[in-house]
Design a protein around this motif. Sequence first.
Motif, PDB file in Angstrom:
ATOM      1  N   ASP A 104       0.861  -1.179   0.000  1.00 35.69           N
ATOM      2  CA  ASP A 104       0.000   0.000   0.000  1.00 35.69           C
ATOM      3  C   ASP A 104       0.897   1.227   0.000  1.00 35.69           C
ATOM      4  O   ASP A 104       1.567   1.520   0.992  1.00 35.69           O
ATOM      5  CB  ASP A 104      -0.897  -0.025   1.232  1.00 35.69           C
ATOM      6  CG  ASP A 104      -1.887   1.124   1.234  1.00 35.69           C
ATOM      7  OD1 ASP A 104      -1.934   1.854   0.226  1.00 35.69           O
ATOM      8  OD2 ASP A 104      -2.597   1.290   2.235  1.00 35.69           O
ATOM      9  N   ALA A 105       0.938   1.942  -1.112  1.00 41.49           N
ATOM     10  CA  ALA A 105       1.833   3.093  -1.239  1.00 41.49           C
ATOM     11  C   ALA A 105       1.164   4.167  -2.083  1.00 41.49           C
ATOM     12  O   ALA A 105       0.328   3.883  -2.935  1.00 41.49           O
ATOM     13  CB  ALA A 105       3.164   2.676  -1.869  1.00 41.49           C
ATOM     14  N   ARG A 122      -3.505   5.790  -3.972  1.00 38.37           N
ATOM     15  CA  ARG A 122      -2.738   4.685  -3.413  1.00 38.37           C
ATOM     16  C   ARG A 122      -2.948   3.429  -4.253  1.00 38.37           C
ATOM     17  O   ARG A 122      -3.998   3.253  -4.877  1.00 38.37           O
ATOM     18  CB  ARG A 122      -3.138   4.412  -1.960  1.00 38.37           C
ATOM     19  CG  ARG A 122      -2.843   5.583  -1.020  1.00 38.37           C
ATOM     20  CD  ARG A 122      -3.270   5.261   0.400  1.00 38.37           C
ATOM     21  NE  ARG A 122      -2.923   6.333   1.324  1.00 38.37           N
ATOM     22  CZ  ARG A 122      -1.757   6.415   1.955  1.00 38.37           C
ATOM     23  NH1 ARG A 122      -0.844   5.468   1.766  1.00 38.37           N
ATOM     24  NH2 ARG A 122      -1.500   7.419   2.775  1.00 38.37           N
ATOM     25  N   SER A 123      -1.952   2.570  -4.230  1.00 35.74           N
ATOM     26  CA  SER A 123      -2.018   1.302  -4.955  1.00 35.74           C
ATOM     27  C   SER A 123      -1.719   0.167  -3.998  1.00 35.74           C
ATOM     28  O   SER A 123      -0.839   0.282  -3.129  1.00 35.74           O
ATOM     29  CB  SER A 123      -1.014   1.291  -6.118  1.00 35.74           C
ATOM     30  OG  SER A 123      -0.959   0.020  -6.729  1.00 35.74           O
ATOM     31  N   TYR A 131      -6.701   0.510  -6.848  1.00 32.85           N
ATOM     32  CA  TYR A 131      -6.353   1.879  -6.518  1.00 32.85           C
ATOM     33  C   TYR A 131      -7.417   2.494  -5.616  1.00 32.85           C
ATOM     34  O   TYR A 131      -8.612   2.177  -5.718  1.00 32.85           O
ATOM     35  CB  TYR A 131      -6.202   2.723  -7.785  1.00 32.85           C
ATOM     36  CG  TYR A 131      -5.071   2.257  -8.669  1.00 32.85           C
ATOM     37  CD1 TYR A 131      -3.761   2.601  -8.389  1.00 32.85           C
ATOM     38  CD2 TYR A 131      -5.324   1.455  -9.779  1.00 32.85           C
ATOM     39  CE1 TYR A 131      -2.714   2.167  -9.190  1.00 32.85           C
ATOM     40  CE2 TYR A 131      -4.292   1.016 -10.589  1.00 32.85           C
ATOM     41  CZ  TYR A 131      -2.983   1.375 -10.292  1.00 32.85           C
ATOM     42  OH  TYR A 131      -1.953   0.939 -11.086  1.00 32.85           O
ATOM     43  N   SER A 132      -6.956   3.361  -4.726  1.00 33.13           N
ATOM     44  CA  SER A 132      -7.846   4.065  -3.811  1.00 33.13           C
ATOM     45  C   SER A 132      -7.433   5.527  -3.765  1.00 33.13           C
ATOM     46  O   SER A 132      -6.331   5.906  -4.189  1.00 33.13           O
ATOM     47  CB  SER A 132      -7.788   3.448  -2.408  1.00 33.13           C
ATOM     48  OG  SER A 132      -6.450   3.417  -1.938  1.00 33.13           O
ATOM     49  N   VAL A 179     -11.568   6.497  -0.198  1.00 35.38           N
ATOM     50  CA  VAL A 179     -12.517   5.729  -1.008  1.00 35.38           C
ATOM     51  C   VAL A 179     -11.771   4.834  -1.996  1.00 35.38           C
ATOM     52  O   VAL A 179     -10.624   5.105  -2.374  1.00 35.38           O
ATOM     53  CB  VAL A 179     -13.480   6.652  -1.780  1.00 35.38           C
ATOM     54  CG1 VAL A 179     -14.329   7.488  -0.831  1.00 35.38           C
ATOM     55  CG2 VAL A 179     -12.719   7.543  -2.757  1.00 35.38           C
ATOM     56  N   ARG A 180     -12.431   3.794  -2.398  1.00 35.80           N
ATOM     57  CA  ARG A 180     -11.928   2.904  -3.448  1.00 35.80           C
ATOM     58  C   ARG A 180     -12.199   3.544  -4.803  1.00 35.80           C
ATOM     59  O   ARG A 180     -13.216   4.224  -5.002  1.00 35.80           O
ATOM     60  CB  ARG A 180     -12.628   1.553  -3.342  1.00 35.80           C
ATOM     61  CG  ARG A 180     -12.163   0.488  -4.323  1.00 35.80           C
ATOM     62  CD  ARG A 180     -12.986  -0.777  -4.178  1.00 35.80           C
ATOM     63  NE  ARG A 180     -12.909  -1.331  -2.826  1.00 35.80           N
ATOM     64  CZ  ARG A 180     -13.893  -1.275  -1.940  1.00 35.80           C
ATOM     65  NH1 ARG A 180     -15.043  -0.673  -2.245  1.00 35.80           N
ATOM     66  NH2 ARG A 180     -13.759  -1.797  -0.742  1.00 35.80           N
TER      67      ARG A 180
END
Length: 245
Positions: A104-105, A122-123, A131-132, A179-180
């Motif tokens: 998670d980065a 973020r991925s 991704y979010s 959020v997603r």
Amino acid sequence: MNASPLTRRSWRSFIGARPPGTPRTVGRGRAGHTLWQRVRASFLGFDLPVLPAPTAAPRTPDIVPRQSAGEGSRNRRPDVRPALGWFELPVLSPGGALTAAGGDAVVLEAASPDGRVAFLVRSAGEGEPSYSLELVLRGGDAGAQPLMCLIRYARPDGRMRELLVPVVRGPVGPAASYVRLPEFCIGAAWTASVSTPVGPESDWGTDTVTTSIGAALNEATREAWRRVREHVGEGLRSVIDGALR
């Protein structure tokens, strides 16, 4: 029997020849003149003028036909140009996506033109990462009344995805939501609206509200939606209640 001097001179003029050692002072034209014009000029012993070469007609730019809705949706780039009150966000590049390294980065950071809102993509995951989006409202703009930001991006099939992201100040820290981003991908064009206060005049589609609430990834974002329901009309309030169950 030898040809007469007039005949020899006419023939040399017709084929474009000249007597040896005789310099040509003007150009002799052949292209662009009819056969009869050349024969007549040869007989009379004068040179036809050199005509300018024809110029090519300017090329008409290719016209790309507009496709009707539903036609070739996979090959058509959706129109996500920012309208009034919207701004364009930077596209996620392949190089930036590789920095996640399976964990998670943050792979993309952006901000609104006025700097009030930060967008952190973020991925997570290996192979096909998901991704979010963490949306953070900077400064003291967020008070008791929640603010709403609408995210719009292109899905792989060419259709558009819209997500509502509410932000409201919590007990501590800045106003933020998480959020997603369903079907968000590398190279996807996306835009965001300026954050606006939620009120009785707020009006969003039922499907958009339901999908947006379902994309919430933490309790703070769901709590922001509970605060939103307190400021909207009865119709939207029931939609939010149903999606929060």
